[in-house]
Enzyme design. Structure first.
Site, PDB file in Angstrom:
ATOM      1  N   ARG A   1      11.682  -2.159  10.797  1.00  0.00           N
ATOM      2  CA  ARG A   1      10.669  -1.634  11.715  1.00  0.00           C
ATOM      3  C   ARG A   1      10.512  -2.560  12.913  1.00  0.00           C
ATOM      4  O   ARG A   1      10.576  -3.763  12.771  1.00  0.00           O
ATOM      5  CB  ARG A   1       9.322  -1.496  10.986  1.00  0.00           C
ATOM      6  CG  ARG A   1       9.150  -0.152  10.340  1.00  0.00           C
ATOM      7  CD  ARG A   1       7.943  -0.067   9.450  1.00  0.00           C
ATOM      8  NE  ARG A   1       6.702  -0.595  10.012  1.00  0.00           N
ATOM      9  CZ  ARG A   1       5.517  -0.510   9.396  1.00  0.00           C
ATOM     10  NH1 ARG A   1       5.424   0.096   8.224  1.00  0.00           N
ATOM     11  NH2 ARG A   1       4.434  -1.008   9.948  1.00  0.00           N
TER      12      ARG A   1
ATOM     13  N   ARG B   1      -9.100   1.737   8.931  1.00  0.00           N
ATOM     14  CA  ARG B   1      -8.750   0.343   9.240  1.00  0.00           C
ATOM     15  C   ARG B   1      -9.838  -0.349  10.047  1.00  0.00           C
ATOM     16  O   ARG B   1      -9.692  -1.525  10.379  1.00  0.00           O
ATOM     17  CB  ARG B   1      -7.451   0.332  10.065  1.00  0.00           C
ATOM     18  CG  ARG B   1      -6.206  -0.063   9.276  1.00  0.00           C
ATOM     19  CD  ARG B   1      -5.028  -0.008  10.238  1.00  0.00           C
ATOM     20  NE  ARG B   1      -3.891  -0.762   9.863  1.00  0.00           N
ATOM     21  CZ  ARG B   1      -2.799  -0.245   9.288  1.00  0.00           C
ATOM     22  NH1 ARG B   1      -2.744   1.010   8.962  1.00  0.00           N
ATOM     23  NH2 ARG B   1      -1.754  -1.016   9.055  1.00  0.00           N
TER      24      ARG B   1
ATOM     25  N   ARG C   1      11.492  -6.116   4.441  1.00  0.00           N
ATOM     26  CA  ARG C   1      11.285  -4.663   4.324  1.00  0.00           C
ATOM     27  C   ARG C   1      12.328  -3.913   5.157  1.00  0.00           C
ATOM     28  O   ARG C   1      12.637  -4.284   6.282  1.00  0.00           O
ATOM     29  CB  ARG C   1       9.885  -4.283   4.831  1.00  0.00           C
ATOM     30  CG  ARG C   1       9.683  -2.776   4.912  1.00  0.00           C
ATOM     31  CD  ARG C   1       8.230  -2.406   4.931  1.00  0.00           C
ATOM     32  NE  ARG C   1       7.543  -2.790   6.150  1.00  0.00           N
ATOM     33  CZ  ARG C   1       6.222  -2.616   6.329  1.00  0.00           C
ATOM     34  NH1 ARG C   1       5.479  -2.091   5.374  1.00  0.00           N
ATOM     35  NH2 ARG C   1       5.662  -2.990   7.460  1.00  0.00           N
TER      36      ARG C   1
ATOM     37  N   LYS D   1       0.827  -1.218   0.000  1.00  0.00           N
ATOM     38  CA  LYS D   1       0.000   0.000   0.000  1.00  0.00           C
ATOM     39  C   LYS D   1       0.858   1.263   0.000  1.00  0.00           C
ATOM     40  O   LYS D   1       0.635   2.177  -0.783  1.00  0.00           O
ATOM     41  CB  LYS D   1      -0.921   0.048   1.237  1.00  0.00           C
ATOM     42  CG  LYS D   1      -1.837  -1.132   1.378  1.00  0.00           C
ATOM     43  CD  LYS D   1      -2.712  -1.012   2.609  1.00  0.00           C
ATOM     44  CE  LYS D   1      -1.968  -0.997   3.926  1.00  0.00           C
ATOM     45  NZ  LYS D   1      -1.266  -2.253   4.248  1.00  0.00           N
TER      46      LYS D   1
ATOM     47  N   ARG E   1      -0.458  -8.785  13.543  1.00  0.00           N
ATOM     48  CA  ARG E   1      -1.027  -7.747  12.660  1.00  0.00           C
ATOM     49  C   ARG E   1      -1.925  -8.383  11.598  1.00  0.00           C
ATOM     50  O   ARG E   1      -2.944  -7.810  11.220  1.00  0.00           O
ATOM     51  CB  ARG E   1       0.107  -6.940  11.998  1.00  0.00           C
ATOM     52  CG  ARG E   1       0.735  -5.954  12.996  1.00  0.00           C
ATOM     53  CD  ARG E   1       2.129  -5.548  12.589  1.00  0.00           C
ATOM     54  NE  ARG E   1       2.170  -4.805  11.356  1.00  0.00           N
ATOM     55  CZ  ARG E   1       3.225  -4.744  10.557  1.00  0.00           C
ATOM     56  NH1 ARG E   1       4.339  -5.389  10.872  1.00  0.00           N
ATOM     57  NH2 ARG E   1       3.189  -4.036   9.471  1.00  0.00           N
TER      58      ARG E   1
HETATM   59  P1  ADP Z   1       2.289  -1.840   3.210  1.00  0.00           P
HETATM   60  O1  ADP Z   1       2.318  -0.342   3.155  1.00  0.00           O
HETATM   61  O2  ADP Z   1       1.048  -2.422   2.587  1.00  0.00           O
HETATM   62  O3  ADP Z   1       2.536  -2.403   4.590  1.00  0.00           O
HETATM   63  P2  ADP Z   1       4.846  -1.683   1.777  1.00  0.00           P
HETATM   64  O4  ADP Z   1       4.552  -0.737   0.674  1.00  0.00           O
HETATM   65  O5  ADP Z   1       5.635  -1.169   2.929  1.00  0.00           O
HETATM   66  O6  ADP Z   1       3.468  -2.390   2.306  1.00  0.00           O
HETATM   67  O7  ADP Z   1       5.550  -2.967   1.128  1.00  0.00           O
HETATM   68  C1  ADP Z   1       5.984  -4.067   1.947  1.00  0.00           C
HETATM   69  C2  ADP Z   1       7.313  -4.594   1.415  1.00  0.00           C
HETATM   70  O8  ADP Z   1       7.090  -5.212   0.138  1.00  0.00           O
HETATM   71  C3  ADP Z   1       8.375  -3.510   1.173  1.00  0.00           C
HETATM   72  O9  ADP Z   1       9.626  -4.078   1.468  1.00  0.00           O
HETATM   73  C4  ADP Z   1       8.249  -3.198  -0.328  1.00  0.00           C
HETATM   74  O10 ADP Z   1       9.474  -2.734  -0.885  1.00  0.00           O
HETATM   75  C5  ADP Z   1       7.857  -4.567  -0.879  1.00  0.00           C
HETATM   76  N1  ADP Z   1       6.981  -4.516  -2.046  1.00  0.00           N
HETATM   77  C6  ADP Z   1       5.945  -3.663  -2.277  1.00  0.00           C
HETATM   78  N2  ADP Z   1       5.334  -3.944  -3.452  1.00  0.00           N
HETATM   79  C7  ADP Z   1       6.009  -5.013  -3.970  1.00  0.00           C
HETATM   80  C8  ADP Z   1       5.870  -5.779  -5.189  1.00  0.00           C
HETATM   81  N3  ADP Z   1       4.905  -5.513  -6.078  1.00  0.00           N
HETATM   82  N4  ADP Z   1       6.740  -6.796  -5.375  1.00  0.00           N
HETATM   83  C9  ADP Z   1       7.716  -7.081  -4.472  1.00  0.00           C
HETATM   84  N5  ADP Z   1       7.896  -6.394  -3.324  1.00  0.00           N
HETATM   85  C10 ADP Z   1       7.062  -5.370  -3.073  1.00  0.00           C
HETATM   86  P1  AMP Z   2       1.345   0.793   8.836  1.00  0.00           P
HETATM   87  O1  AMP Z   2       2.527   1.678   8.676  1.00  0.00           O
HETATM   88  O2  AMP Z   2       0.171   1.205   8.001  1.00  0.00           O
HETATM   89  O3  AMP Z   2       1.694  -0.675   8.704  1.00  0.00           O
HETATM   90  O4  AMP Z   2       0.859   0.999  10.352  1.00  0.00           O
HETATM   91  C1  AMP Z   2       1.690   0.642  11.447  1.00  0.00           C
HETATM   92  C2  AMP Z   2       0.855   0.540  12.718  1.00  0.00           C
HETATM   93  O5  AMP Z   2       0.275   1.829  13.037  1.00  0.00           O
HETATM   94  C3  AMP Z   2      -0.348  -0.407  12.658  1.00  0.00           C
HETATM   95  O6  AMP Z   2       0.014  -1.760  12.901  1.00  0.00           O
HETATM   96  C4  AMP Z   2      -1.249   0.172  13.749  1.00  0.00           C
HETATM   97  O7  AMP Z   2      -0.787  -0.198  15.042  1.00  0.00           O
HETATM   98  C5  AMP Z   2      -1.024   1.681  13.603  1.00  0.00           C
HETATM   99  N1  AMP Z   2      -1.999   2.274  12.669  1.00  0.00           N
HETATM  100  C6  AMP Z   2      -1.753   2.812  11.450  1.00  0.00           C
HETATM  101  N2  AMP Z   2      -2.880   3.243  10.878  1.00  0.00           N
HETATM  102  C7  AMP Z   2      -3.881   2.954  11.755  1.00  0.00           C
HETATM  103  C8  AMP Z   2      -5.291   3.125  11.735  1.00  0.00           C
HETATM  104  N3  AMP Z   2      -5.917   3.671  10.681  1.00  0.00           N
HETATM  105  N4  AMP Z   2      -6.004   2.701  12.813  1.00  0.00           N
HETATM  106  C9  AMP Z   2      -5.385   2.154  13.868  1.00  0.00           C
HETATM  107  N5  AMP Z   2      -4.072   1.949  13.959  1.00  0.00           N
HETATM  108  C10 AMP Z   2      -3.314   2.348  12.910  1.00  0.00           C
END
Ligand code: ADP
Ligand code: AMP
Length: 223
Positions: free
Chosen positions: A156, A84, A123, A9, A167
């Site tokens: 992270r 969420r 990641r 995302k 999660r």
């Molecule tokens: P989210 O925001 O949904 O938690 P991220 O954008 O942080 O996900 O992506 C999670 C991990 O997957 C990161 O390390 C990112 O670089 C990798 N990633 C994202 N999209 C792809 C893809 N299409 N193919 C391979 N790896 C990806």
């Molecule tokens: P993310 O970076 O989107 O993976 O979010 C990291 C963490 O932040 C999540 O696991 C939640 O603990 C908190 N968080 C982010 N967005 C929300 C939301 N909309 N509602 C509640 N918790 C959130």
């Protein structure tokens, strides 16, 4: 942007935000900034984030509404990681309605559970600007260093296997029902997220009609 943790995302929202010229609003990034700066809100959020639980609705909703009132959101915005819960979605609807606007689309990025676990384990995030990398699929040019700001790349705290599994449970229980919520409203756009990053972004941009503004050649500007 809707989808399980690790679906991509943030990666997609960041690219789409550049393409569309609108801000990328990530509630996770807002909380991580607040945690880094040691603010009271950051300390409160940290208790939940470290366990992989959701931060309480009343905290998140207030933060997003304040952010959406800022000037740069007037031409549109991309929400990443919000809403969420159904309560957050309902509050967002009310807020947007009060401003006379609505969401164009809710993009659900669909990725298997095994793939999200692999992605989250690989990641790395810049501790300074929060840019996101993947050790294999999207590595930085220089090991451990952010391409964008030269900050240090970190794993992270909530990307450990135990927290990832919690999660995912929390996602299934509290966030997955939002797909049905937006489907009923005719807003849901499901996108397969297992292709290459550039392919996924091209598909979303194509379906939403987002085209990068391309500068006109000299001579055509006035006509
Ligand atoms: P989210 O925001 O949904 O938690 P991220 O954008 O942080 O996900 O992506 C999670 C991990 O997957 C990161 O390390 C990112 O670089 C990798 N990633 C994202 N999209 C792809 C893809 N299409 N193919 C391979 N790896 C990806
Ligand atoms: P993310 O970076 O989107 O993976 O979010 C990291 C963490 O932040 C999540 O696991 C939640 O603990 C908190 N968080 C982010 N967005 C929300 C939301 N909309 N509602 C509640 N918790 C959130």
């Amino acid at each position: 942007m809707l989808g399980p943790p690790g679906a991509g995302k943030g990666t997609q929202a960041n690219l789409l935000s550049k393409k569309a010229g609108v801000p990328h609003i990530s509630t996770g990034d807002i909380f991580r900034d607040a945690m880094k700066n040691g603010t009271p809100m950051g300390r409160r959020a940290a208790e939940f984030i470290q366990r992989g639980e959701l931060v309480p609705d009343e905290v998140v909703i207030g933060i997003v509404e304040e952010r959406l009132k800022e000037e740069d959101c007037r031409g549109g915005f991309i929400l990443d990681g919000f809403p969420r819960t159904v309560a957050q979605a309902e509050s967002l609807d009310k807020f947007l309605e009060s401003k006379g606007i609505s969401l164009d689309a809710v993009v659900e990025v669909v990725v298997s559970r095994d793939e999200v676990v692999r992605r989250l384990s690989n990641r790395r995030t810049c501790e300074h600007c929060q840019a996101v990398y993947h050790l294999i699929h999207n590595p930085p040019k220089e090991d451990g260093i952010c391409d964008r700001c030269k900050g240090k790349l970190m794993q992270r705290q909530d990307d450990t296997i135990e927290v990832i599994l919690n999660r995912l449970k929390v996602y299934e229980r509290q966030t997955a029902p939002l797909a049905g919520y937006y489907e009923k409203k005719g807003r849901l756009l499901k996108i397969g997220g297992e292709k290459k990053i550039e392919e996924v972004v091209a598909e979303i941009a194509g379906k939403l009609g987002i085209h990068s503004p391309s500068p006109l050649p000299t001579g055509e500007r006035d006509g």
